[in-house]
Design a protein around this motif. Structure first.
Motif, PDB file in Angstrom:
ATOM      1  N   VAL A 156      21.927 -52.093  54.455  1.00  0.00           N
ATOM      2  CA  VAL A 156      21.806 -50.822  55.291  1.00  0.00           C
ATOM      3  C   VAL A 156      21.693 -51.305  56.729  1.00  0.00           C
ATOM      4  CG1 VAL A 156      20.340 -49.187  53.615  1.00  0.00           C
ATOM      5  CG2 VAL A 156      19.130 -50.717  55.117  1.00  0.00           C
ATOM      6  N   VAL A 157      22.430 -50.151  57.423  1.00  0.00           N
ATOM      7  CA  VAL A 157      22.299 -50.663  58.914  1.00  0.00           C
ATOM      8  C   VAL A 157      21.495 -49.369  59.557  1.00  0.00           C
ATOM      9  CG1 VAL A 157      23.946 -50.380  60.975  1.00  0.00           C
ATOM     10  CG2 VAL A 157      24.531 -51.386  58.911  1.00  0.00           C
ATOM     11  N   ILE A 158      20.540 -49.728  60.340  1.00  0.00           N
ATOM     12  CA  ILE A 158      19.680 -48.843  60.832  1.00  0.00           C
ATOM     13  C   ILE A 158      20.125 -48.621  62.169  1.00  0.00           C
ATOM     14  CG2 ILE A 158      17.373 -48.151  61.560  1.00  0.00           C
ATOM     15  CD1 ILE A 158      17.755 -48.858  58.478  1.00  0.00           C
ATOM     16  N   GLY A 159      20.497 -47.286  62.454  1.00  0.00           N
ATOM     17  CA  GLY A 159      20.723 -47.011  64.045  1.00  0.00           C
ATOM     18  C   GLY A 159      21.997 -46.117  63.946  1.00  0.00           C
ATOM     19  N   VAL A 217      24.501 -46.293  56.380  1.00  0.00           N
ATOM     20  CA  VAL A 217      23.839 -46.183  57.703  1.00  0.00           C
ATOM     21  C   VAL A 217      22.738 -45.096  57.627  1.00  0.00           C
ATOM     22  CG1 VAL A 217      24.371 -45.408  59.970  1.00  0.00           C
ATOM     23  CG2 VAL A 217      26.160 -46.610  58.728  1.00  0.00           C
ATOM     24  N   ILE A 218      21.644 -45.656  57.902  1.00  0.00           N
ATOM     25  CA  ILE A 218      20.485 -44.846  58.093  1.00  0.00           C
ATOM     26  C   ILE A 218      20.046 -44.456  59.440  1.00  0.00           C
ATOM     27  CG2 ILE A 218      18.180 -44.285  57.213  1.00  0.00           C
ATOM     28  CD1 ILE A 218      18.810 -46.045  54.791  1.00  0.00           C
ATOM     29  N   ALA A 219      20.022 -43.234  59.875  1.00  0.00           N
ATOM     30  CA  ALA A 219      19.502 -43.227  61.417  1.00  0.00           C
ATOM     31  C   ALA A 219      18.606 -41.607  61.530  1.00  0.00           C
ATOM     32  CB  ALA A 219      20.797 -42.843  62.188  1.00  0.00           C
ATOM     33  N   ARG A 220      17.622 -42.026  62.535  1.00  0.00           N
ATOM     34  CA  ARG A 220      17.074 -40.652  62.771  1.00  0.00           C
ATOM     35  C   ARG A 220      17.704 -39.389  63.303  1.00  0.00           C
ATOM     36  NH1 ARG A 220      11.833 -43.276  65.713  1.00  0.00           N
ATOM     37  NH2 ARG A 220      13.681 -44.527  67.055  1.00  0.00           N
ATOM     38  N   ILE A 236      24.011 -42.944  78.326  1.00  0.00           N
ATOM     39  CA  ILE A 236      24.109 -44.018  77.456  1.00  0.00           C
ATOM     40  C   ILE A 236      23.310 -43.549  76.186  1.00  0.00           C
ATOM     41  CG2 ILE A 236      24.133 -45.933  79.315  1.00  0.00           C
ATOM     42  CD1 ILE A 236      20.930 -46.156  78.592  1.00  0.00           C
ATOM     43  N   ARG A 237      23.474 -42.419  75.792  1.00  0.00           N
ATOM     44  CA  ARG A 237      22.901 -41.855  74.350  1.00  0.00           C
ATOM     45  C   ARG A 237      23.561 -42.694  73.235  1.00  0.00           C
ATOM     46  NH1 ARG A 237      24.571 -35.844  73.526  1.00  0.00           N
ATOM     47  NH2 ARG A 237      26.775 -36.244  74.145  1.00  0.00           N
ATOM     48  N   PRO A 238      23.214 -42.953  72.284  1.00  0.00           N
ATOM     49  CA  PRO A 238      23.600 -43.450  71.048  1.00  0.00           C
ATOM     50  C   PRO A 238      24.947 -42.692  70.547  1.00  0.00           C
ATOM     51  CG  PRO A 238      21.190 -43.393  70.749  1.00  0.00           C
ATOM     52  CD  PRO A 238      21.580 -42.426  71.758  1.00  0.00           C
ATOM     53  N   ARG A 271      16.788 -39.254  59.088  1.00  0.00           N
ATOM     54  CA  ARG A 271      15.993 -39.949  58.304  1.00  0.00           C
ATOM     55  C   ARG A 271      15.396 -41.013  58.997  1.00  0.00           C
ATOM     56  NH1 ARG A 271      13.805 -36.021  56.336  1.00  0.00           N
ATOM     57  NH2 ARG A 271      15.262 -34.754  54.861  1.00  0.00           N
ATOM     58  N   LYS A 272      14.157 -41.180  58.680  1.00  0.00           N
ATOM     59  CA  LYS A 272      13.388 -42.548  59.287  1.00  0.00           C
ATOM     60  C   LYS A 272      12.888 -43.375  57.995  1.00  0.00           C
ATOM     61  CE  LYS A 272       9.338 -43.401  62.204  1.00  0.00           C
ATOM     62  NZ  LYS A 272       9.587 -44.735  62.181  1.00  0.00           N
ATOM     63  N   VAL A 273      13.085 -44.599  58.196  1.00  0.00           N
ATOM     64  CA  VAL A 273      12.407 -45.662  57.277  1.00  0.00           C
ATOM     65  C   VAL A 273      10.763 -45.673  57.586  1.00  0.00           C
ATOM     66  CG1 VAL A 273      12.157 -48.128  56.641  1.00  0.00           C
ATOM     67  CG2 VAL A 273      14.461 -46.872  56.991  1.00  0.00           C
TER      68      VAL A 273
END
Ligand SMILES: Cc1cc2nc3c(=O)[nH]c(=O)nc-3n(C[C@H](O)[C@H](O)[C@H](O)COP(=O)(O)OP(=O)(O)OC[C@H]3O[C@@H](n4cnc5c(N)ncnc54)[C@H](O)[C@@H]3O)c2cc1C
Length: 396
Positions: free
Chosen positions: A178-181, A202-205, A265-267, A286-288
């Protein structure tokens, strides 16, 4: 090296774009300068093979005072045109080409410690050499600032690692990762992993992905484009112009500086990555919340109650500047350094609260804006540095 000593007027720590550029400007102005570090080491060792630069070619020159060592000049002498986007390997080669022309006597050694000294600074090298320097320019990059979310703090790096710990993602072939971001690094890592035969998610908030460069026509409207976008290529229309003027930027109220910097510079991912991650599962919003080692795997629990069992979590979670993490700055020096949220507070000349100690690159972004986190900020930084040093000292 022990015993041999060569004091100098300026010691530059770092041989990435900022260290190389500033040394070239200083020497052109007649300032005696020693330069330390492995050329382009961060780009070679801590970015993944196969990556492309997000910045436009116009924003990827390592500045030199005569504008002779441009990316165009490097490509031209190899009989090539500047590729777009720029492959990582091409940029690393360009940086080394720049170094071999402008900073031939680069000392490829590490600085171990920098402390205050009655004559300026005492510099101790990893190989034992000690010398004094009237001024020190820290151009050490962002490597020590890799941000690791708290949920992963106790997980060994064999199971959860920051993207900057890798220079070849093919090592994960055949695994489940899993890639976080949700920024460029996360999305490009996902693309490279997918292309290497890795089962990747991919998992990201963030609730939605942001893409940049989807409206290339905006860059081809002549005068209007010039009014909207600076060639420095940091930030969207309008903001791009503002952040390209760091002296003006720093006069804005802090709240506006912070908001504008975030907007710049936001993601976000480059539009050209979009087709490359087609088919990659992306879980947004979603957040881990917990992360447990289960044998040779990791069990992740998300805030929607779902779980993932994976071989590895790749943390594309960015960098958080904290200059106290530069291992070469002594505790006594750090005690006297004025900082805000880990950033040194800098005045004109990118000089810190300790006279003669300058910071270039991302650590200068709190004082001079987000431009300083990019290669294209090196021209401003080098000019500013030289102007303040030569003016104050009647040229050395
Ligand atoms: C994945 C990724 C992609 C990026 N893409 C782009 C992009 O497309 N465009 C862009 O403009 N920016 C990009 N960046 C940002 C980029 O990191 C900076 O623009 C650039 O590296 C800043 O240059 P620098 O000289 O400050 O630091 P670096 O390039 O990191 O150089 C630091 C130097 O310091 C040296 N050093 C460190 N410690 C010591 C020591 N103790 N002694 C001696 N030397 C030392 C290192 O060896 C190295 O030579 C990206 C960053 C990441 C992580």
């Amino acid at each position: 090296m022990k015993g041999k000593s060569s004091d100098c007027y300026v010691a530059v720590v770092g041989a990435g774009p900022y260290g190389l550029s500033s040394a070239t400007y200083l020497r052109a102005a007649g300032v005696e300068t020693r330069v330390f570090g492995e050329p382009m080491a961060f780009w070679e060792k801590q970015m993944p093979a196969g990556m492309y630069l997000r910045s436009h070619p116009s924003a990827s020159h390592i500045a030199d005072p005569n504008q002779e060592l441009t990316l165009d000049a490097y490509c031209r002498q190899n009989g090539n045109r500047v590729p777009k986007p720029i492959p990582l390997e091409c940029f690393i080669d360009y940086g080394r080409w720049y170094q071999s022309r402008a900073v031939r006597d680069l000392e490829r050694r590490n600085v171990l410690n920098i402390d205050l000294d009655p004559r300026g600074f005492k510099v101790v090298m990893a190989d034992g050499e000690e010398f004094t320097s009237r001024r020190v320019v820290v151009a050490g990059g962002i490597s020590p600032f890799a941000a690791r979310p708290a949920e992963f703090a106790a997980v060994p790096s064999a199971l959860a690692s920051h993207t900057s710990e890798h220079n070849d993602l093919r090592e994960f072939k055949g695994q489940r990762v899993v890639v976080i971001g949700a920024g460029q690094s996360a999305l490009e890592s996902a693309a490279l992993l997918k292309e290497a035969g890795v089962q990747v998610e991919v998992i990201a908030r963030k609730k939605t992905l942001t893409w940049v460069g989807l409206h290339p026509k905006l860059h081809h409207l002549g005068v209007i484009s010039k009014m909207l976008y600076s060639t420095r290529d940091v930030g969207p229309a309008g903001i791009s112009r503002l952040v390209a003027m760091p002296i003006l930027f720093r006069t804005l109220p802090r709240r506006i500086q912070d908001r504008t910097a975030y907007r710049a510079i936001r993601p976000a991912g480059s539009g050209w990555l979009r087709p490359r991650i087609a088919g990659v599962p992306i879980t947004l919003g979603r957040k881990v919340v917990s992360c447990v080692v289960a044998g040779s795997q990791l069990r992740l629990r998300l805030d929607d109650g779902t779980e993932r069992i994976v071989d590895h979590a790749l943390l594309a979670t960015g960098f958080r500047v904290d200059v106290s993490r530069y291992p070469f700055l002594s505790q006594s020096l750090l005690r006297q350094l004025e900082t805000v949220a880990g950033f040194p507070v800098l005045k004109r000349g990118l000089e810190s609260s300790i006279p003669g100690l300058h910071f270039l690159g991302k650590p200068a972004a709190w004082s001079f804006g987000p431009l300083l986190g990019f290669v294209s900020g090196a021209e401003f930084a080098s000019n500013e540095l030289v102007r303040s040093i030569t003016r104050r000292n009647g040229n050395n």
